[in-house]
Design an enzyme around this catalytic site. Structure first.
Site, PDB file in Angstrom:
ATOM      1  N   GLU A 178     -33.097  37.228  18.408  1.00 16.87           N
ATOM      2  CA  GLU A 178     -33.096  38.309  19.527  1.00 16.87           C
ATOM      3  C   GLU A 178     -33.182  39.667  18.850  1.00 16.87           C
ATOM      4  O   GLU A 178     -33.495  40.360  19.710  1.00 16.87           O
ATOM      5  CB  GLU A 178     -31.784  37.910  20.402  1.00 16.87           C
ATOM      6  N   THR A 228     -30.298  20.907   9.503  1.00 17.93           N
ATOM      7  CA  THR A 228     -31.676  21.061  10.160  1.00 17.93           C
ATOM      8  C   THR A 228     -32.432  21.893   9.735  1.00 17.93           C
ATOM      9  O   THR A 228     -32.191  23.070   9.306  1.00 17.93           O
ATOM     10  CB  THR A 228     -31.347  20.840  11.771  1.00 17.93           C
ATOM     11  N   HIS A 248     -33.813  24.028  11.797  1.00 19.05           N
ATOM     12  CA  HIS A 248     -33.547  25.173  12.530  1.00 19.05           C
ATOM     13  C   HIS A 248     -33.334  26.397  11.730  1.00 19.05           C
ATOM     14  O   HIS A 248     -33.773  27.399  12.055  1.00 19.05           O
ATOM     15  CB  HIS A 248     -32.387  24.811  13.494  1.00 19.05           C
TER      16      HIS A 248
END
Length: 179
Positions: free
Chosen positions: A61, A89, A91
């Protein structure tokens, strides 16, 4: 080991007119984020500039908040701060790459941005990099933004007024009424 290397640091820029930066921080790891912010604030204040601070949920963000602030406010530059620690992961790769890419794209559009989003393998690396008394990456990100502001001012042709203006002046200048 990265901590033992010597690096050249540019002299701090000086300014003839006021400078105001927005620090955008993702405090997911609050203690690390607090150290990054402390380093950034100290560097900004040492240059005689002022700052404002907002928090966003995560590193992804940060570029969006900077983009919104640039369209709706009048900051001279921006400091993006946060920390992404590798997990189990993929991510991690997405957050690192996309937050960095977002800041770079904004910079290529002419925004003065210092990227202080740490991308590390473990918490110990983050602590060392965020510590204002150690690697001070928050201060380094603020210094980068200040240097880019100085370059933009040196080369002139600002597309919008330089320096901070109170909100009521912005509204009046843009044709709004003062309520």
């Amino acid at each position: 080991m990265a901590g033992s290397e010597q690096h050249y640091i540019l002299p701090r820029p000086s300014f003839d007119a006021p400078v105001k930066l927005l620090i955008v921080v993702a405090p997911y790891y609050k203690d690390i984020a607090d150290n990054l912010v402390a380093g950034a604030k100290a560097e900004i204040e040492a240059a005689g500039a002022s700052w404002d601070l907002i928090e966003v949920p995560g590193a992804l963000e940060v570029p969006s908040a900077i983009s919104m602030a640039d369209r709706q406010s009048n900051f001279d530059g921006y400091v993006g701060l946060g920390c992404v620690i590798r997990g189990e992961t993929t991510h991690y790769d997405t957050v690192c790459n996309d937050s960095s890419r977002g800041l770079m794209l904004l910079g290529l559009q002419g925004l003065a941005i210092g990227n202080g989003i740490l991308t590390v393998e473990n918490r110990d690396q983050a602590v060392v990099r965020a510590d204002p008394a150690d690697q001070n990456k928050g201060g380094g990100a603020a210094a980068a933004a200040l240097h880019l502001i100085a370059l933009r001012r040196k080369w002139g042709r600002p597309e919008k007024p330089v320096g901070f203006r109170p909100w009521d002046e912005i509204r009046i200048a843009d044709g709004g009424s003062q309520a």
